[in-house]
Design a protein around this motif. Structure first.
Motif, PDB file in Angstrom:
ATOM      1  N   LYS A 139       0.832  -1.208   0.000  1.00  0.00           N
ATOM      2  CA  LYS A 139       0.000   0.000   0.000  1.00  0.00           C
ATOM      3  C   LYS A 139       0.866   1.258   0.000  1.00  0.00           C
TER       4      LYS A 139
ATOM      5  N   ARG B 116      -8.022   6.820  -0.051  1.00  0.00           N
ATOM      6  CA  ARG B 116      -7.958   7.797  -1.143  1.00  0.00           C
ATOM      7  C   ARG B 116      -7.533   7.109  -2.444  1.00  0.00           C
ATOM      8  N   VAL B 117      -6.574   6.182  -2.329  1.00  0.00           N
ATOM      9  CA  VAL B 117      -6.088   5.460  -3.500  1.00  0.00           C
ATOM     10  C   VAL B 117      -7.184   4.563  -4.070  1.00  0.00           C
TER      11      VAL B 117
ATOM     12  N   MET C  68      -0.487  10.248  -3.252  1.00  0.00           N
ATOM     13  CA  MET C  68      -1.754  10.481  -2.569  1.00  0.00           C
ATOM     14  C   MET C  68      -1.639  10.313  -1.059  1.00  0.00           C
TER      15      MET C  68
ATOM     16  N   LEU D  81       1.316   7.100  -6.594  1.00  0.00           N
ATOM     17  CA  LEU D  81       0.212   7.958  -7.022  1.00  0.00           C
ATOM     18  C   LEU D  81       0.224   9.325  -6.336  1.00  0.00           C
TER      19      LEU D  81
ATOM     20  N   SER E 195      -4.318   7.092   4.210  1.00  0.00           N
ATOM     21  CA  SER E 195      -4.014   7.343   2.796  1.00  0.00           C
ATOM     22  C   SER E 195      -4.662   6.330   1.859  1.00  0.00           C
ATOM     23  N   TRP E 196      -4.719   5.075   2.287  1.00  0.00           N
ATOM     24  CA  TRP E 196      -5.158   4.015   1.388  1.00  0.00           C
ATOM     25  C   TRP E 196      -6.569   4.202   0.837  1.00  0.00           C
TER      26      TRP E 196
ATOM     27  N   GLU F 197       2.228   1.995  -3.369  1.00  0.00           N
ATOM     28  CA  GLU F 197       1.189   2.468  -4.289  1.00  0.00           C
ATOM     29  C   GLU F 197       0.775   3.893  -3.950  1.00  0.00           C
ATOM     30  N   VAL F 198       0.657   4.197  -2.679  1.00  0.00           N
ATOM     31  CA  VAL F 198       0.341   5.567  -2.250  1.00  0.00           C
ATOM     32  C   VAL F 198       1.421   6.527  -2.730  1.00  0.00           C
TER      33      VAL F 198
ATOM     34  N   ARG G  53      -9.076   4.931  -7.716  1.00  0.00           N
ATOM     35  CA  ARG G  53      -9.028   3.830  -8.694  1.00  0.00           C
ATOM     36  C   ARG G  53     -10.428   3.396  -9.119  1.00  0.00           C
TER      37      ARG G  53
END
Length: 314
Positions: A81, A141-142, A90, A88, A138-139, A84-85, A146
């Motif tokens: 995660k 938001r991702v 984010m 992106l 944060s997650w 990925e955050v 998506r």
């Protein structure tokens, strides 16, 4: 001690509430062994020390079962995660995490210093807990970025919901611009404080959205992003309280990965058109999913990341 009646609510972490029960951990359980690499996730290291901290965290939650295995899997997910955050861009800001930490301490009738002392004593550490908070905030938001478009209601579903509710729900419509005072990573420690002061000082001089780009051009390394129309249910969690408490036509500034940012409110009004209704209903559905646990989209996203990842257990 943490109160067994105090939850970390979804509004704080963007996930189901986590209840911290009263605890008593023997000192022998808290001691850390010399750290060894236990898991590699796309070349990112998870050590025995990381796992020990998470095991102690799970004990505070009174989790049952194979805590060592559960700790490893949680940390693998969080490593994926986090990457990925970051990819992106984010991530929530450091100030958001600190504020969440403070709210959790306050809700447990403690100062942040007292909470920190307990976390350190019990072998969790403040750093580990704040890392958990950052990913938990944060997650969502991702995931929403998506799957947000695919999660929109069909016209038939929207008509059905409006018929059931008799009237269209009302929400706030914003037109927004984002002012970003860029802070290069290499200079972050040296200039972040001065850039924060510069951003704060500029708010009182902000001339309005029509002149935003010209205003930004008078300052060093300031960019303007036109966010356009944003409905209240679609506002990222990090900005919602700031918009609600905005003084004049700008919000308070926050520190982010990019530097220091604030939102300029070009206009706002109450609306109840079809798009607004869909946004409200979608937010209600997301809330229900969060209350019920991990959403289907969250699981789908994590399954994809795990399938593509190189995970090596040692």
């Amino acid at each position: 001690m943490f109160s067994g009646k105090t939850p970390m609510r979804a509004a704080l972490f963007g996930a189901a509430a986590l209840v911290m029960a009263s605890f008593a951990v023997p000192s022998s359980d808290v001691a850390f062994a010399a750290s060894e690499v236990k898991v590699l996730v796309n070349s990112q290291v998870i050590t025995s020390g990381d796992i020990a901290k998470r095991v102690n965290f799970l004990k505070l939650q009174r989790q049952k079962g194979d805590l060592n295995k559960l700790a490893k899997e949680q940390l693998v997910d969080e490593t994926l995660k986090r990457a990925e955050v970051a990819r992106l861009r984010m991530s929530v800001s450091t100030s958001d995490v600190d504020a969440a930490f403070g709210r959790f301490a306050s809700s447990n009738k403690m100062s942040t210093e007292q909470l920190g002392q307990i976390l350190e004593k019990m072998g969790v550490t403040v750093e580990h807990f704040k890392s958990y908070i950052a990913i938990s905030m944060s997650w969502p938001r991702v995931v929403n970025a998506r799957f947000g478009s695919s999660g929109r209601l069909s016209n038939d579903a929207l008509v059905t919901r409006m018929t059931e509710n008799k009237t269209k729900p009302v929400t706030t419509e914003y037109f927004l611009k984002q002012m970003v005072f860029v802070v290069p990573t290499a200079k972050r420690n040296a200039i972040l404080k001065s850039r924060k002061a510069e951003a704060d000082a500029s708010r009182s001089k902000f001339p309005g959205c029509d002149q935003a780009k010209a205003f930004a051009a008078t300052m060093r390394d300031v960019s303007v992003q036109d966010l356009g129309r944003v409905l209240a249910p679609d506002v990222p969690e990090v900005w919602k309280p700031l918009l609600e408490k905005a003084s004049g036509n700008t919000t308070a500034s926050v520190v982010t990965d990019r530097g220091v940012e604030y939102i300029a409110i070009c206009s706002q009004r109450q609306v109840n058109d079809d798009v607004a209704a869909a946004a409200v209903f979608r937010a209600e559905d997301i809330g229900k999913n969060n209350a019920q646990g991990v959403s289907a989209n969250d699981k789908k996203y994590m399954d994809e990341l795990r399938t593509k990842a190189q995970i090596v257990y040692r």
